[in-house]
Design an enzyme around this catalytic site. Structure first.
Site, mmCIF file in Angstrom:
data_model
loop_
_atom_site.group_PDB
_atom_site.id
_atom_site.type_symbol
_atom_site.label_atom_id
_atom_site.label_comp_id
_atom_site.label_asym_id
_atom_site.label_seq_id
_atom_site.Cartn_x
_atom_site.Cartn_y
_atom_site.Cartn_z
ATOM 1 N N ARG A 64 44.625 45.146 46.986
ATOM 2 C CA ARG A 64 43.366 44.997 46.238
ATOM 3 C C ARG A 64 43.414 45.835 44.972
ATOM 4 O O ARG A 64 44.349 46.563 44.729
ATOM 5 C CB ARG A 64 42.186 45.420 47.131
ATOM 6 C CG ARG A 64 42.489 46.712 47.881
ATOM 7 C CD ARG A 64 41.297 47.468 48.274
ATOM 8 N NE ARG A 64 40.618 48.011 47.109
ATOM 9 C CZ ARG A 64 41.085 49.017 46.387
ATOM 10 N NH1 ARG A 64 42.227 49.617 46.686
ATOM 11 N NH2 ARG A 64 40.417 49.439 45.336
ATOM 12 N N GLY A 65 42.309 45.728 44.181
ATOM 13 C CA GLY A 65 42.232 46.469 42.920
ATOM 14 C C GLY A 65 42.870 45.638 41.821
ATOM 15 O O GLY A 65 43.967 45.080 41.988
ATOM 16 N N ARG A 98 40.788 35.457 44.832
ATOM 17 C CA ARG A 98 39.552 36.222 44.550
ATOM 18 C C ARG A 98 39.187 35.940 43.083
ATOM 19 O O ARG A 98 40.081 35.886 42.240
ATOM 20 C CB ARG A 98 39.755 37.725 44.780
ATOM 21 C CG ARG A 98 39.972 38.085 46.260
ATOM 22 C CD ARG A 98 40.012 39.595 46.459
ATOM 23 N NE ARG A 98 38.701 40.205 46.325
ATOM 24 C CZ ARG A 98 38.511 41.522 46.195
ATOM 25 N NH1 ARG A 98 39.542 42.342 46.161
ATOM 26 N NH2 ARG A 98 37.291 42.018 46.089
ATOM 27 N N GLN A 212 35.915 51.905 50.073
ATOM 28 C CA GLN A 212 37.166 52.186 49.345
ATOM 29 C C GLN A 212 37.218 53.638 48.868
ATOM 30 O O GLN A 212 38.291 54.211 48.749
ATOM 31 C CB GLN A 212 37.309 51.252 48.134
ATOM 32 C CG GLN A 212 37.630 49.806 48.483
ATOM 33 C CD GLN A 212 36.397 48.950 48.572
ATOM 34 O OE1 GLN A 212 35.312 49.434 48.894
ATOM 35 N NE2 GLN A 212 36.533 47.671 48.302
ATOM 36 N N ASP A 253 37.263 45.482 36.823
ATOM 37 C CA ASP A 253 37.914 44.274 37.343
ATOM 38 C C ASP A 253 37.988 43.184 36.286
ATOM 39 O O ASP A 253 38.863 42.331 36.317
ATOM 40 C CB ASP A 253 37.179 43.778 38.583
ATOM 41 C CG ASP A 253 37.347 44.786 39.713
ATOM 42 O OD1 ASP A 253 36.598 45.780 39.742
ATOM 43 O OD2 ASP A 253 38.276 44.612 40.515
ATOM 44 N N ASN A 263 32.726 45.779 37.627
ATOM 45 C CA ASN A 263 33.449 46.721 38.491
ATOM 46 C C ASN A 263 32.749 46.737 39.850
ATOM 47 O O ASN A 263 31.709 46.086 40.040
ATOM 48 C CB ASN A 263 33.474 48.119 37.859
ATOM 49 C CG ASN A 263 34.467 49.034 38.571
ATOM 50 O OD1 ASN A 263 35.640 48.696 38.688
ATOM 51 N ND2 ASN A 263 34.012 50.170 39.077
ATOM 52 N N LYS A 264 33.320 47.463 40.788
ATOM 53 C CA LYS A 264 32.792 47.489 42.153
ATOM 54 C C LYS A 264 31.278 47.702 42.162
ATOM 55 O O LYS A 264 30.766 48.540 41.423
ATOM 56 C CB LYS A 264 33.498 48.613 42.932
ATOM 57 C CG LYS A 264 33.080 48.772 44.374
ATOM 58 C CD LYS A 264 33.179 47.488 45.191
ATOM 59 C CE LYS A 264 34.578 46.926 45.208
ATOM 60 N NZ LYS A 264 34.642 45.573 45.790
#
Ligand code: MRU
Length: 379
Positions: A64-65, A98, A212, A253, A263-264
């Site tokens: 991920r990331g 994703r 995370q 992201d 972003n998250k």
């Protein structure tokens, strides 16, 4: 370090805690991932022999990331090519595994272009597969170099903003070596500050719902010997109010052409808090995360994930517990609906600066972003 899966015929096990690597054992090429769903309890590797396994690893966040998704996507194309699978089908599956991190489609596209260019130039399948692999390796190395440069630019920028400081940095989600060919994005800046004796404390948001921050950033900070403290996401406000945060550093992201940052989820509330408390809010990401084809924040597709991640509390993986990684314990009444966007979008006016490998944009404007993207990487 309990369990390792070795793919080597001679039974040897490679060094672990590398987020991703390509191996060519006698049985055929494989992509080996550190399974991030099991961290920090275990460093276990996941061996991808085909694209379907890799796609599932991407969806389940075993890998991920944003930058790492780009690298994984590129190697995924190389894997399909090297194993004689349908490359175009692999491209389709991987690019859409994703939706938000633009690096994924970018990495897939780079390797696929190299593959098709080699075929068009008269190469056979083997040569085309080698071209895809070379491109994946090039992207991996570029990302490591970008990470090094972002750390330099980011620390220099903090020094300018807060001269001579020892910083208390608040970060969200995970942006270290687990998401990068190098030391990461925002976390790499914190790492540089730490090595320079300028990191007073790294405040680590736990990052609900998948933790995370608690599972991965705390793991990386501990391994790096940083002074760090974990907090629940909703404790950030009181931390700002107490004057305990000198700067917020996060990754991204996708960065739209106008400088909006996806972003998250939980990043946007931090930006609002940072503005209210006059604290710099700094985004650190490679230019491969900038997507000029996405004009603004409203055009960014935000991944919606299963409501179970919210109605259930995801239990960090405990070896021997009998629970699978990512399993949850229900906390809400049966049938409760959940709102679970994986990301949020911060408008450019709340972002103090965007730090990339090519330099820093501050203030964040569409012109600044466009100019940055035309610079050479030596900035
Ligand atoms: O859903 P994830 O874990 O893949 O989320 C991506 C992230 O780690 C963050 O949004 C991060 O800050 C950007 S990627 C360095």
């Amino acid at each position: 370090m309990a369990d390792q899966h070795s793919v080597f015929a001679d039974g040897t096990t490679p060094p672990i805690a590398v987020a991703l690597r390509w191996e060519e054992p006698p049985e055929g090429p494989v992509l080996v991932l550190l399974d991030q769903t099991r961290l920090p309890a275990e460093e276990v590797e996941l061996v991808c022999t085909d694209v379907q396994v890799l796609v599932e690893a991407i969806r389940s966040l075993a890998v991920r990331g944003a930058p790492m998704l780009g690298i994984a996507g590129a190697y995924g194309v190389a894997l399909a090519a090297a194993r004689g699978f349908d490359v175009d089908e692999a491209v389709e599956l991987l690019s859409h595994a994703r939706p938000t991190a633009v690096n994924l489609a970018y990495g897939v596209r780079r390797a696929a272009t190299a593959y098709h260019d080699a075929l068009r130039a008269g190469g056979d399948d083997k040569r085309a597969a080698a071209a895809a692999l070379a491109e994946a390796r090039a992207l991996h190395a570029e990302d490591a170099e970008a990470s090094r440069r972002m750390a330099e630019h980011g620390l220099a920028f903090l020094d300018e903003l807060l001269p001579g400081g020892r910083y208390r940095i608040l970060t969200h989600c995970n942006t270290g070596a687990l998401v990068s060919g190098g030391e990461g994005t925002a976390f790499a800046v914190a790492g540089a500050a730490h090595r320079a004796g300028q990191l007073r404390r790294l405040w680590v948001d736990e990052t609900r719902p998948l933790l995370q921050g608690a599972r991965l950033t705390a793991y990386e900070a501990a391994r790096a010997g940083m002074a760090y403290t974990l907090l629940t996401d909703n404790a950030a406000g009181s931390l700002f109010a107490a004057g305990q945060v000198d700067a917020v550093l996060i990754g991204a992201d996708r960065i739209a052409g106008d400088g909006s940052v996806a972003n998250k989820v939980g990043s946007y509330p931090l930006a609002v808090l940072a503005r209210y408390h006059h604290v710099p809010f700094v985004v650190v990401a490679p230019t491969s995360t900038v997507d000029l084809a996405t004009p603004d924040g409203a055009a960014i597709e935000v991944e919606q994930r299963s409501g179970h991640e919210v109605t259930d509390v995801t239990v960090p993986y405990v070896p021997g517990s009998g629970m699978e990684p990512g399993a949850g314990v229900p906390v809400a009444p049966l049938g409760t609906q959940a709102y679970n966007p994986a990301f949020d979008v911060t408008p450019p006016e709340l972002v103090t600066a965007i730090v990339t490998e090519k330099g820093v944009v501050s203030p964040v404007t569409a012109d600044g972003i466009a100019e940055l993207c035309t610079r050479s990487s030596t900035g």
